[in-house]
Design a protein around this motif. Sequence first.
Motif, PDB file in Angstrom:
ATOM      1  N   ALA A 151       0.784  -1.234   0.068  1.00  0.00           N
ATOM      2  CA  ALA A 151      -0.142  -0.153  -0.244  1.00  0.00           C
ATOM      3  C   ALA A 151       1.205   1.182   0.652  1.00  0.00           C
ATOM      4  CB  ALA A 151      -1.162   0.464   1.405  1.00  0.00           C
ATOM      5  N   SER A 174      -6.562   1.361  -7.371  1.00  0.00           N
ATOM      6  CA  SER A 174      -5.489   2.641  -7.120  1.00  0.00           C
ATOM      7  C   SER A 174      -6.867   4.006  -7.191  1.00  0.00           C
ATOM      8  CB  SER A 174      -4.919   3.240  -7.818  1.00  0.00           C
ATOM      9  OG  SER A 174      -4.529   2.397  -9.412  1.00  0.00           O
ATOM     10  N   GLY A 211       5.328   4.357   2.041  1.00  0.00           N
ATOM     11  CA  GLY A 211       3.938   3.295   2.690  1.00  0.00           C
ATOM     12  C   GLY A 211       4.746   2.135   2.250  1.00  0.00           C
ATOM     13  N   THR A 228       1.495   5.448  -1.664  1.00  0.00           N
ATOM     14  CA  THR A 228       1.325   6.789  -2.507  1.00  0.00           C
ATOM     15  C   THR A 228       2.109   7.264  -2.739  1.00  0.00           C
ATOM     16  OG1 THR A 228      -0.486   7.047   0.144  1.00  0.00           O
ATOM     17  CG2 THR A 228       0.208   8.668  -1.823  1.00  0.00           C
ATOM     18  N   ARG A 260      -2.059   3.559  -4.399  1.00  0.00           N
ATOM     19  CA  ARG A 260      -1.944   2.175  -4.523  1.00  0.00           C
ATOM     20  C   ARG A 260      -2.330   1.353  -3.147  1.00  0.00           C
ATOM     21  NH1 ARG A 260      -3.189   0.326  -8.934  1.00  0.00           N
ATOM     22  NH2 ARG A 260      -3.147  -1.823  -9.818  1.00  0.00           N
ATOM     23  N   GLU A 261      -3.899   0.296  -3.021  1.00  0.00           N
ATOM     24  CA  GLU A 261      -3.596  -0.579  -2.299  1.00  0.00           C
ATOM     25  C   GLU A 261      -4.440  -1.859  -3.115  1.00  0.00           C
ATOM     26  OE1 GLU A 261      -5.124  -0.393   2.404  1.00  0.00           O
ATOM     27  OE2 GLU A 261      -5.463   1.308   1.688  1.00  0.00           O
TER      28      GLU A 261
END
Length: 769
Positions: free
Chosen positions: A443, A519, A458, A445, A514-515
């Motif tokens: 995860a 995203s 992250g 950013t 994005r996780e």
Amino acid sequence: MRKLLGCVVFGFGISGLGLWATTSAAPRIEGALAEVARQAAASDALQTEVRGRDLRVTGTVADLAAYVDRLSAFERIDGLRQVEFEVETLPLASPYELTLRRSEEGAISVAGPVPDDAAKAALIDGFPAGVEADLTLATGAPDEDWGKVVAVLAEALAPLRSAEMTLSDHAISLAARAPTPREAEALQATLDALPEAYTVAAEIEVEDDGTPLRLSLTLDDGRLAGQGKVPADLPEAVSELVLGNGAVDVTQSARTAENTAWPAMARAAIEALGALVEGRLEIEGDAVTLTGSGAPDAVETAQALLGEIPDAFDVTQDLTVVDEVQPIGLVMDWDGETATATGAVPEGFVPNGPAGVEPSLDLDERPQADGAVAFRRNADAGIAALALLDTGQLQVDAEAIHLTGTATTPQVAVLMDDVLAPVADSVTITRDITYRDDGSPAAWTLRFSTTDGAHVEGRLPEGLSVADMEAALGVEIAGAPAVAAEDSETQGSLGVLDVLSEVLPEVETLTFAREGGGSALDLVATPGVELDLMAVDLAEKLPATVAFSIAPSDVTLPEGSTRRNATTGLDEVFTGKYWLPVLAFEPDAETCTEQADAVLAQNKITFLSGSDRLDATSIRAINAIAAVAKPCLDAGLMLEIGGHTDSTGSEEINQALSFDRANAVLTALLSRDLDGAAMTAVGYGQSEPIADNETEEGRAANRRTTLRWTSPGGEADGLATDEAIDAGGSADAGTDEGETGAGALDDAGEEESEATDTDPEETPDAAEE
């Protein structure tokens, strides 16, 4: 049904009985008739019922001939008044096929025709434990031996582990699994003794060789060797030690031990042998014999283990205590690539390294090592566990395993549990492991701003590095994100960054998060960007899993504010609501041309295909041209913006389109506070080609926008065509003597729509550059 009627007023005679009777003797006569009827029906197992002088016959016979024969026999009985013959004939079965199955669980099933009730009952009664029967009475049996053959085969299949037999007329097919060769040989003998008319196709598998369970093991210098036969239900730890040892030639039966205590006995006896320095174990039938020597504690342990063997076995021991038994132990260090091992080991023991790496050894050998077998087992399991660590150390002896080090994620602990499972329950196992990652998915950013640049935070997935992201985005990225070692799915992240690199100069701020499997992308566009065009462009290029939004910049700045653009590395000034690059040069025709050429080498002006509307990315070129044009116009030069097309389509439409595009550039420059009186837009249509319109490359070069610089007196000072766009390779547009290049703007539209006599406005697709 056939009825025979007769009448005798005072009495009747019974042939063969030799007596006459009156009506007062009716019961006696009825009994005599019943006996005669039973005798006549006995050959076909028919049922008879006599009432006075009336007879009722029921049942089945094989065929019509038997029906007629039996009817005639009853009709010939003297003294009967009436015969009710309710007898049926059997159906014909062809082929006459019977199937008999025995499952591994012992369930019996039989299905098919039988000639009579007697044969049916005999077949079902042949299985005392019960049978699932689906039998029908039918004629058509191939011969008189058929029933006997079925009975023999049913009896022969009883002792088998499983079987499936089909008897079709005289053909027998059989697939069977026998427990031992003894049952297989008995079955084969039965098949060989069948009548010659019957053919047999049989496949008989034998589970076991029939020899008794046994073990003969020798422990010498810490090495176990021997031979024997063990049951299928041998305990896992013993199975690993015995069956997994190349020096032990032991076969494993497919059957479990008949004596349910055999596996427990074997485990205790083998562990007792393993506690010694040297020894020999013999197991034959119910006899268990252990001889050998060891340290006092080892002998005591071996005796205790032998004491656990059930009383059903005859245990004999001859154990010698050896006082001078040296301890053994191993320490192995692992850095992920190389391994070193130190310590004292049983004589002849050479440890492997983690992951197949050959270790550096500094070992002392102990000929009389206590617990050599247990040590070897523990060392092998410990080294396999050490290989799962990134770095670490193993400390192992006959009684304990201790592991320290670092590993990727907690999942390693689960794998390590499986690797260490074969060691004995009495072994103490301790672990002190530090994990680099908690095992959760990636995860992260990415944030970007024009003034501060890019920064990522992250947990990136395994395989996605900051360097890879920088190469895709085209700018340096700060931050030191962690790595999600258990997550190797980049899921097209670099492809998204490639798309963003194309629009980054038109972006004030950007956040890409994005996780898991999705995203989100949030953009703030630089002033002047056509948001709808940028949105359409991103929707076409970004994966569908990326949810994005675009907003205009809401920052209010005073005129003349400055900043350093992190994307271009240039200083910019806020002019007329736009950020224009700051360029320092002395304006004259030659310098203005050089500056324009430099700008156009980095930026292009493009239009929507067949349209005079600038696309979203043209703002960077317009801003750069405005930065060059402002000081040049302030110096007194005049700027003509010329639009040019190729020869595709009608001349009139091309003329109008070329002017509209030139005027669009002029309008964009006017919005950036340039002197409108010093600029004009001219449409040249297809009248001034610079390349061959017969080729695609030539037509692309002819579709262009030019800048022409003139002095206040009206004489031409310079004209340039972008050499990167001029397919003809010439930057000279045929100007008068003394003219200098000023730079051409790229019209990268596709072939104009006039080629199909359509309105250019009807082709909204973005042009190729």
